[in-house]
Each structure stands twice: as structure tokens, then as C-alpha cells.
Design an enzyme around this catalytic site. Structure first.
Site, PDB file in Angstrom:
ATOM      1  N   GLY B  26       0.831  -1.201   0.000  1.00 53.82           N
ATOM      2  CA  GLY B  26       0.000   0.000   0.000  1.00 53.82           C
ATOM      3  C   GLY B  26       0.862   1.245   0.000  1.00 53.82           C
ATOM      4  CG  LEU B  27       2.274   4.870  -2.802  1.00 53.75           C
ATOM      5  CD1 LEU B  27       3.579   4.103  -2.757  1.00 53.75           C
ATOM      6  CD2 LEU B  27       2.030   5.371  -4.205  1.00 53.75           C
ATOM      7  CG  HIS B  28       1.995   3.367   4.019  1.00 48.49           C
ATOM      8  ND1 HIS B  28       3.093   3.719   4.753  1.00 48.49           N
ATOM      9  CD2 HIS B  28       2.232   2.105   3.567  1.00 48.49           C
ATOM     10  CE1 HIS B  28       3.944   2.705   4.763  1.00 48.49           C
ATOM     11  NE2 HIS B  28       3.453   1.728   4.060  1.00 48.49           N
ATOM     12  CB  ALA B  29       2.585   8.914   4.871  1.00 47.23           C
ATOM     13  CB  ALA B  32       3.338   8.614  -0.725  1.00 50.91           C
TER      14      ALA B  32
END
Lengths: 144, 116
Positions: B26-29, B32
């Protein structure tokens, strides 16, 4: 390291300020000059002009410094600290209208890429635009 | 892994290619930020999409990248234009294939298949 815009984090709480700074360091790295201040000692919330001034000095960059603030007093004291700077420095320091944590990380990300002060400020404030329904800064905010 | 050429509707330089990457946590903070900082190191215009709905966002904007809300199992694509576009996409692909250098391959409770 004066080729990169610096970031100052000013919160009433030293824990918030340090935590936000930790997020910048761990997520963005060491390239950005970074300093934080908060609290007035012995666990009391507040901000001090002298601490803000010292933080600006620590994070100083000739490219400029963006100051992230939380509520009321943090903002007014930061503005006063900037007013007290020598003129040639004063015009290179700006207070961002942005949520302190998100703004700090976004501003640092932009700064680390070598962006100019205005771009770093705009990126931080873009975070604010996304959070506008949340009162991140109000004149009714807690003051020291 | 190319998934075809797409047209660039935003007036940026010509698109070089578009590709999808394997799933990850998942492209969390944090990833990112890594992605956008890498993207910013190139002159190329780089865009990113999470779905096949034609919505492309600037891969150099953390807010827009996080705004895609890419989660475990999602496929995502990049396209780029400019002199160093190929290099940029290769570097981004390498970062993604390393699961963004996240410990354990990302924040992945429940996504055991994200390791490279």
C-alpha cells in the site's frame, strides 16, 4: 547545507514539535535543515519568542526558511520573531498557513528536491487547502 | 511490464510508456514520500495512475500520490515524458520492486505476497 530551504516547527507542545520533526527526518531524510521548538518548560504548553528565533537560526538557509506553526500564539510569536530578524534575513522567512505535521512533511519533501522558498511554502499550504474544513488555526487558539 | 501506450491529455511532453507494477503493501505516507522524492530528481514529467479510469496525477506531488489511496492488491501505472523519462521510469520501477525499501516490504499486515 544552504542550498536547501529550511523548516522550523513551532508547536505549543514540545512533544508535537519533536514528533513532527521525527516524521520529517524519517520520511524525508537529513538533507533539509530542520529545527523545532515548543513548550515553556516543566511540561507547560506555549511558545517562546527566543526559542523560535533560535530555531530559525538553527534551520537557517540562504534559500529561506518556512515556519510551521500550530495554534494562535505559535503563529503570532513566530511572526514577531521574524519581524525581529535583520532585514536581509526577514524577507527569507515565512510562516505557512498549513497543518503543522502534514505541512512539515510536505514542505520538507519539496525542499529536499531543491525547490525555491515560494514553492516549498505553496506545497505546505496545499496540505492546508485539503484540510480547510478542519480549523487548524484560529484566533481562539490556545495561547501561552 | 508494459501495458500499452497511452495518450497524454495534459499537454506535457510525449508519453514514453506506461506500465503496471506488482502489488505491495500500500502506498501510504512514507513510500509516497520516497516515490515523489525520486520522481522529483528527474526532469521528466511523470504521472501516476492507480486504476484504469484514466485519472493520472503528478507523481512529484506527495498529496496527489497519497490521494490515489493505493492499497494492498492495487495495480498502478506510471508514464513519463522528457529526455530522462526512460531512466526515471526504470528507477521508479526498481524502487517499487523493492517494495519502496519498507521494512518487511511495507505496512503489510495481511499482505504476505508483497516481498520481492
Amino acid at each position: 547545507m544552504t542550498d536547501v530551504v529550511g523548516i522550523v516547527i513551532v508547536s505549543h507542545s514540545p512533544l508535537v514539535a519533536e514528533g513532527a520533526a521525527d516524521m520529517v527526518r524519517q520520511m524525508v531524510g537529513d538533507r533539509v535543515p530542520l529545527a523545532w521548538c515548543g513548550g515553556v518548560g516543566e511540561g507547560v504548553l506555549g511558545t517562546r519568542l527566543s526559542d523560535i528565533r533560535a530555531a530559525i537560526d538553527r534551520a537557517w538557509s540562504e534559500r529561506g526558511v518556512v515556519v510551521m506553526v500550530d495554534l494562535g500564539g505559535a503563529e503570532t510569536n513566530s511572526e514577531m520573531a521574524i519581524e525581529a530578524l535583520p532585514p536581509e534575513r526577514r524577507r527569507k522567512v515565512v510562516v505557512a498557513n498549513a497543518p503543522v505535521v502534514e505541512g512539515a512533511v510536505l514542505a520538507a519533501t519539496e525542499a529536499a528536491s531543491g525547490a525555491a522558498l515560494a514553492t516549498v511554502l505553496a506545497t505546505a499550504e496545499e496540505a492546508g487547502a485539503r484540510c480547510r474544513s478542519v480549523p487548524s488555526k484560529t484566533s481562539a487558539g490556545r495561547r501561552q | 511490464m508494459p501495458v500499452g501506450t497511452v495518450q497524454n491529455e495534459c499537454g506535457a511532453p510525449p508519453v514514453i510508456r506506461s506500465f503496471a507494477l506488482p502489488n505491495f503493501g500500500g502506498l501510504h505516507a512514507r513510500p509516497a514520500v520516497k516515490l515523489t522524492m525520486l520522481a522529483k530528481s528527474f526532469d521528466a514529467s511523470i504521472e501516476m495512475s492507480a486504476r484504469d479510469d484514466g485519472k493520472w496525477v503528478d507523481a512529484k506531488s506527495v498529496l496527489r500520490v497519497m490521494g490515489l489511496r493505493i492499497g494492498p492488491g492495487d495495480t498502478f501505472h506510471f508514464r513519463a515524458g522528457g529526455a530522462d523519462a526512460e531512466t526515471a521510469l526504470s528507477a521508479i520501477a526498481a524502487l517499487a520492486e523493492r517494495s519502496f525499501d519498507e521494512p518487511g516490504g511495507g505496512e503489510t499486515a495481511g499482505s504476505p505476497d508483497n516481498a520481492p
